[in-house]
Motif scaffolding. Structure first.
Motif, PDB file in Angstrom:
ATOM      1  N   SER A  11      -1.688   1.393  -3.317  1.00 52.77           N
ATOM      2  CA  SER A  11      -0.624   2.397  -3.415  1.00 52.77           C
ATOM      3  C   SER A  11       0.749   1.762  -3.211  1.00 52.77           C
TER       4      SER A  11
ATOM      5  N   VAL B 253       3.577   1.935  -6.119  1.00 55.35           N
ATOM      6  CA  VAL B 253       4.810   2.677  -5.826  1.00 55.35           C
ATOM      7  C   VAL B 253       6.014   1.741  -5.808  1.00 55.35           C
TER       8      VAL B 253
ATOM      9  N   ASP C  61       6.069   9.545  -6.385  1.00 56.01           N
ATOM     10  CA  ASP C  61       5.154   8.894  -5.446  1.00 56.01           C
ATOM     11  C   ASP C  61       3.848   9.675  -5.325  1.00 56.01           C
TER      12      ASP C  61
ATOM     13  N   VAL D 124       0.094   8.135  -5.650  1.00 55.95           N
ATOM     14  CA  VAL D 124      -0.837   8.130  -4.521  1.00 55.95           C
ATOM     15  C   VAL D 124      -2.220   8.587  -4.971  1.00 55.95           C
TER      16      VAL D 124
ATOM     17  N   ALA E  90      -3.835   5.861  -6.997  1.00 59.82           N
ATOM     18  CA  ALA E  90      -4.272   4.763  -6.125  1.00 59.82           C
ATOM     19  C   ALA E  90      -5.551   5.130  -5.387  1.00 59.82           C
TER      20      ALA E  90
ATOM     21  N   ALA F  51      -3.517   5.673   1.078  1.00 58.75           N
ATOM     22  CA  ALA F  51      -2.609   5.631  -0.072  1.00 58.75           C
ATOM     23  C   ALA F  51      -1.268   6.290   0.244  1.00 58.75           C
TER      24      ALA F  51
ATOM     25  N   ALA G  63       2.348   4.387   0.259  1.00 57.85           N
ATOM     26  CA  ALA G  63       3.506   4.865  -0.503  1.00 57.85           C
ATOM     27  C   ALA G  63       4.707   5.085   0.407  1.00 57.85           C
TER      28      ALA G  63
END
Length: 357
Positions: free
Chosen positions: A170, A174, A277, A281, A284, A309, A313
């Motif tokens: 993540s 990100v 984001d 997430v 991820a 995750a 982030a």
């Protein structure tokens, strides 16, 4: 009577659904991009699809853990029961054991969900199995000890590797998007529609991965081909795909009826994240779940993956962006849920030993 005992597994699935729904759309609902009702419809649909298409792969792993901990009948148990004319009694006992495991684990998950903790159903189930095994399994036998330690070690290792891996994946995703793409995305015409589409795609992918990963945790201990292999009527379920599908349907019911509390905890309380984001997430988390399944070959915690995750982030914007107070409470729940499930199962095993011994 035996089939009535299946409802304990379905209750486990319902409990899992109330908790794991947050892992697919928690950030989407918390950032007001996707309506809760829309999220629930998508999750429940694709959890069932994931269970039907790929959920059977994890069934045998959990079944092996159950057999080594005296939850399900071994070939030796069935052969002995045939010789003694007690096969019907053994069949009932096997189903009752599964009932106890799922009831204890399900109660643990439900209580944690009610308290808004996104705990792992997989952890609770493994804890319940180990609790039963601690009471009944012959740990003085080096073969039993070596098998159980290896299996438990493999499951337990995922409790660290899984959230850590999700956090790293993540963070990288990100970080790259923020550095190179976010400004371009936010300045695009139709940005809101693009973000919503991203959430829908990511959430659908995540819901499918939950079905693949978690359906086995719901009904695996009712899956037993040992009786059939020795020419006896099946214990309960002998089709791995049907077993996984029943698990997926139970999870979907939990999503529909009681998932909002945990969804909001995961989505908004751990770290401050942007709309972009949020769906990164989810991607991820889903990537981590499917990767772990390929590498480890066992069900892992979707709750741990999504929490990892979200933290990953949040750390892109700095340590202060993460609410480690909330994370600490969640981490305590990760430890306490398998412990509580194991203790509860151990106490039930102690109370019922007159019947099972």
């Amino acid at each position: 009577m035996i089939y009535l005992l299946l409802f304990a597994g379905l209750f486990m699935g319902w409990s899992l659904g109330t908790n794991d729904a947050a892992n697919a759309f928690g950030t989407a609902v918390a950032t007001n991009v996707i309506k809760y009702r829309t999220a629930v419809i998508i999750i429940s649909t694709f959890v069932v699809i994931g269970a039907l298409v790929g959920g059977s792969g994890n069934i045998t792993k959990l079944a092996q853990l159950a057999e080594s901990n005296e939850v399900t009948a071994s070939v030796e148990d069935v052969s002995s029961a045939i010789d003694e004319g007690k096969i019907a009694d053994l069949r009932l006992k096997s189903a009752l054991k599964a009932f106890i495991i799922f009831t204890c684990a399900g109660l643990t998950v439900f209580i944690m969900s009610f308290l808004k903790f996104p705990v792992s159903a997989n952890q609770s189930i493994v804890g319940a199995v180990i609790g039963w095994g601690l009471f009944y399994a012959d740990y003085s036998n080096p073969e039993v000890l070596s098998v159980n330690l290896k299996q438990f070690g493999k499951f337990a290792s995922t409790w660290l590797i899984n959230p850590l891996g999700a956090g790293i994946i993540s963070f990288v995703i990100v970080f790259v998007v923020k550095k190179f793409l976010e400004k371009k995305l936010t300045s695009m015409h139709g940005y809101d529609k693009l973000v919503k589409l991203g959430y829908l795609v990511a959430g659908t992918f995540a819901s499918y991965s939950i079905g693949v990963n978690s359906s086995a945790s719901v009904t695996a201990f009712y899956y037993d081909t040992t009786f059939e292999q020795l020419g006896q009527a099946a214990n309960l379920l002998t089709d791995a795909r049907l077993t996984a599908l029943l698990g997926g349907l139970a999870i979907a019911l939990g999503v529909i009826t009681f998932s909002k509390r945990v969804m909001m905890t995961v989505g908004s309380s751990i770290a401050k994240i942007t709309q972009v984001d949020g769906f990164l997430v989810i991607i991820a988390m889903a990537m981590t779940i499917l990767l772990m399944e390929k590498l480890m070959g066992i069900p892992v915690s979707t709750s741990q993956a999504v929490v990892g995750a979200v933290i990953g982030a949040g750390l892109v914007s700095g340590v202060r962006n993460v609410n480690f107070g909330v994370f600490k409470k969640i981490a305590v729940a990760w430890v306490s849920s398998p412990t509580a499930a194991g203790l509860l199962t151990y106490l039930v095993a102690f109370a019922t030993q007159g019947y099972f011994k």
